[in-house]
Scaffold this active site. Structure first.
Site, PDB file in Angstrom:
ATOM      1  N   LYS A 175      -7.017   3.402  -3.518  1.00  0.00           N
ATOM      2  CA  LYS A 175      -7.459   3.379  -2.123  1.00  0.00           C
ATOM      3  C   LYS A 175      -7.669   4.810  -1.646  1.00  0.00           C
ATOM      4  O   LYS A 175      -6.914   5.714  -2.013  1.00  0.00           O
ATOM      5  CB  LYS A 175      -6.391   2.665  -1.276  1.00  0.00           C
TER       6      LYS A 175
ATOM      7  N   LYS B 207     -10.338   0.140  -2.671  1.00  0.00           N
ATOM      8  CA  LYS B 207     -10.213  -0.061  -1.225  1.00  0.00           C
ATOM      9  C   LYS B 207     -10.556   1.218  -0.474  1.00  0.00           C
ATOM     10  O   LYS B 207      -9.757   2.141  -0.436  1.00  0.00           O
ATOM     11  CB  LYS B 207      -8.792  -0.514  -0.859  1.00  0.00           C
TER      12      LYS B 207
ATOM     13  N   ASP C 126       0.860  -1.180   0.000  1.00  0.00           N
ATOM     14  CA  ASP C 126       0.000   0.000   0.000  1.00  0.00           C
ATOM     15  C   ASP C 126       0.899   1.233   0.000  1.00  0.00           C
ATOM     16  O   ASP C 126       1.504   1.562   1.021  1.00  0.00           O
ATOM     17  CB  ASP C 126      -0.908   0.010   1.234  1.00  0.00           C
TER      18      ASP C 126
END
Length: 329
Positions: A229, A265, A166
């Protein structure tokens, strides 16, 4: 109990990974988002229809498989990470599993997400489960370290066994409209990830407008992001439905133009079972049931599983249990 729940065994993931594409600034400049329209659409989610009884329990079981079970605190320790991984191995109490009749299903979270320092600990604790470890990298949460340092951090996380990375973008690049710099940096991060899938955190609460969010989403997808995300969870404003809708519609547009499926996400502030169902409903209505799979949709959450477990017990007994009956870490 006869739940109408889909098979939770690992899916045959055959979708083509995002190879990345050249930066198309004409496409980026065509992107516009109407905030008021997005807010009206988002407000309708959960208001027009709800899921009840056995269907709700089935949705919540599905939600567990979409969670990136996360601990990203300054006081994290190896012991806390090991306890989180133990919870990932057994996300539901055995009596709940038995009462629901789902012992033959694979009800496990999508991943465990930790700081780079704890990747090795998590990998060891999850050995044999098939649950991947995700590492937050690139100077999380601010993303302001030298690019060489951020790339090295990615490489070290991958070397330690992280299967997902991430990364965080530099929000200033978006605010300045420096799309070339953002593209070049995300593309370099993707190269450093190698076979590990890359989730690109936009820090949407710090991007000023939903048009900026949408443009940043497109640039990151063109640069090779496997997921986009919302947040680090450390911003004042984290995931919300209007922002999610803007990002999801860019995913849909990107898929229409390229044929590539990008994951989504939402992260930060998603703490209740009701929240989870709203996001799942949004994905189903905008992108279809196909996107409700761990390789295309995740929740970034630290306390969501606790509330889901409480709601499942309530569905069985009619009573809400105290939080301590479903301890996380």
């Amino acid at each position: 109990m006869n739940l109408k729940v889909v098979d939770q065994s690992p899916p045959e993931v055959t979708h083509k990974r995002n190879p990345g594409f050249p930066l198309d600034l004409d496409w980026v400049e065509r992107v516009r988002m109407n905030r008021s329209a997005l807010e009206r659409r988002a407000a309708s989610i959960g208001a027009r229809r709800t899921v009840k009884k056995d269907y709700q329990l089935a949705w919540l079981l599905k939600a567990i498989t979409l969670i990136d079970l996360t601990t990203l605190n300054s006081d994290d320790t190896e012991g806390r990470v090991e306890r989180l991984c133990a919870k990932a191995r057994h996300p539901l109490r055995s009596d709940i599993i038995e009462a629901l009749g789902v012992g033959d299903l694979r009800i496990l979270p999508g991943a465990v997400c930790v700081y780079h320092s704890f990747v090795k600990t998590a990998v060891a604790a999850l050995e044999g489960t098939g649950i991947p470890v995700a590492a937050v990298s690139t100077a999380f949460p601010h993303g302001l370290a030298p690019v060489e340092t951020k790339i090295r951090e990615i490489e070290m996380s991958v070397a330690d066994g992280a299967k997902e990375i991430d990364i965080v973008i530099e929000r200033g690049m978006v605010l300045r409209g420096d799309w070339q710099a953002l593209y070049d940096q995300v593309k370099a991060f993707r190269k450093a990830c190698g076979d590990a899938h890359m989730k690109t955190i936009l820090g949407t609460g710090e991007l000023a407008t939903l048009t900026n969010v949408a443009k940043a989403s497109l640039v990151c997808m063109l640069a090779g992001a496997d997921f986009i995300k919302t947040s680090t969870g450390k911003e004042k404003v984290n995931a919300n439905l209007p922002t999610s809708l803007a990002m999801i519609r860019m995913i849909r547009w990107f898929h229409e133009e390229t044929g590539i499926e990008i994951g989504y996400k939402p992260a930060g502030g998603i703490a209740t079972a009701g929240d989870a169902i709203k996001y799942m409903a949004l994905m189903k209505e905008e992108l279809g049931t196909h996107w409700l799979q761990p390789h295309l949709f995740r929740f970034g959450a630290s306390s969501l599983l606790t509330d889901i477990e409480r709601q499942l017990e309530h569905g069985l007994t009619g009573h809400y249990a105290a939080d301590y009956r479903q301890p996380m870490v």
